[in-house]
Design an enzyme around this catalytic site. Structure first.
Site, PDB file in Angstrom:
ATOM      1  NE  ARG A  97      -3.781  -2.031   2.636  1.00  0.00           N
ATOM      2  CZ  ARG A  97      -3.599  -3.228   3.198  1.00  0.00           C
ATOM      3  NH1 ARG A  97      -2.425  -3.530   3.736  1.00  0.00           N
ATOM      4  NH2 ARG A  97      -4.581  -4.113   3.225  1.00  0.00           N
ATOM      5  CE  LYS A 147      -8.028  -0.998   4.879  1.00  0.00           C
ATOM      6  NZ  LYS A 147      -8.379  -0.986   3.442  1.00  0.00           N
ATOM      7  NE  ARG A 227      -3.507  -3.151  -1.406  1.00  0.00           N
ATOM      8  CZ  ARG A 227      -2.978  -4.043  -0.581  1.00  0.00           C
ATOM      9  NH1 ARG A 227      -1.679  -4.263  -0.607  1.00  0.00           N
ATOM     10  NH2 ARG A 227      -3.738  -4.728   0.260  1.00  0.00           N
ATOM     11  CG  HIS A 250      -6.679  -8.418   1.292  1.00  0.00           C
ATOM     12  ND1 HIS A 250      -6.982  -8.491  -0.045  1.00  0.00           N
ATOM     13  CD2 HIS A 250      -6.546  -7.089   1.565  1.00  0.00           C
ATOM     14  CE1 HIS A 250      -7.030  -7.279  -0.557  1.00  0.00           C
ATOM     15  NE2 HIS A 250      -6.769  -6.407   0.399  1.00  0.00           N
ATOM     16  CE1 TYR A 260      -6.627  -4.130  -5.050  1.00  0.00           C
ATOM     17  CE2 TYR A 260      -7.052  -5.516  -3.145  1.00  0.00           C
ATOM     18  CZ  TYR A 260      -6.463  -4.395  -3.703  1.00  0.00           C
ATOM     19  OH  TYR A 260      -5.728  -3.548  -2.924  1.00  0.00           O
TER      20      TYR A 260
END
Length: 289
Positions: A97, A147, A227, A250, A260
């Site tokens: 990211r 994140k 990304r 993830h 995505y």
């Protein structure tokens, strides 16, 4: 306490400037806040639960580079100033990211030292080893956390990233010497000419210049789409969704598939291929005889 109609009117007003996703987040925050207020006897009922979430502005859809475009961008990045060139290369070739790369420090760029059988920061190990990696353990988010917990990961670097980082370190050493006392050492990989942190605006501006040189319209692209392009290129190369999910940090493949979905190539092909043969009058078993 506001009436439900007043909350509805307020959300309707926000719908002219915010996306539906943002409106859902706002509604959720309001809902949780009022529930906590009810627990403390500050309000009698939660009127937010009675309010509908309006449709917001249509957001700008994310997109991904084709393989040919990705190669052109990498070529342009190699010719660019090392600071933004390395940033583009790492974005596209690792899927990190943008907020993770802006917080990357040199101590988290490591080489595997065979004699010592351990990973050592490149500033100590040098660039004469076979394997290199980055520890994606920080971001520019509040408190420096990534994140999610799953986002904290270590990624082995492809050779094009190693070469880009080596060029960047050499250029940064020159900048440090030129800046003299103006240099403030923070250990950042991607920094200003005096060692300070890069802003999102500066990264976006320089990033778009690289894409312009690659033959694309830089203003139509955002750094986060590197990304998306990383996911798309791997998916087209038949890399399993489970592996892609781990690489991008993830929690599960469901997150990868949701975020995505436009970049993930359908992989369940065998059933469709068989049905095409069957209903075209061709028995699949005939192919095996």
């Amino acid at each position: 306490m506001a009436l439900a109609e007043e909350v509805d009117a307020w959300l309707d007003g926000k719908s002219k400037e915010l996306s539906t996703r943002s409106l859902k987040l706002i509604h959720s925050i309001l809902n949780r806040s009022v529930r906590k207020a009810m627990v403390r006897d500050k309000v009698r009922r939660n009127i937010v639960e009675l309010c509908d979430i309006p449709e917001g502005r249509e957001g700008r859809p994310s997109k991904a580079l084709t393989l040919a475009q990705a190669k052109a961008v990498l070529d342009a990045a190699r010719e660019a100033e090392p600071r933004i060139g390395a940033y583009v290369v790492l974005s596209l070739a690792t899927g990190a990211r943008t907020e993770e790369l802006r917080a990357l420090i040199w101590d988290h760029v490591v080489a595997y030292v065979e004699d010592a059988e351990r990973w050592v920061p490149v500033k100590e190990a040098g660039w004469e080893h076979r394997d290199y990696a980055i520890h994606v353990w920080r971001s520019v988010r509040k408190k420096g956390d990534t994140k999610t917990k799953k986002s904290r990961r270590t990624l082995k670097l492809p050779q094009l990233c190693v070469e880009a980082l080596q060029r960047l370190q050499e250029r940064q050493d020159v900048s440090r010497a030129s800046a003299g006392e103006a240099w403030v050492e923070r250990g950042l990989v991607f920094c200003t000419r005096t060692g300070g942190p890069q802003t999102a605006h500066n990264v976006r501006r320089d990033f778009r210049k690289v894409l312009d040189k690659a033959g694309l319209v830089g203003a139509e692209w955002a750094p986060r789409e590197m990304r998306h392009s990383f996911v798309s290129v791997l998916s087209d190369a038949d890399i399993p969704i489970e592996d892609i999910s781990r690489l991008v940090g993830h929690r599960s493949t469901a997150v990868t598939e949701t975020v995505y979905r436009l970049q993930i190539r359908p992989v369940m092909e065998k059933g469709a291929t068989a049905m095409d043969r069957i209903f075209a009058g061709e028995n699949p078993s005939d192919q095996e005889r």
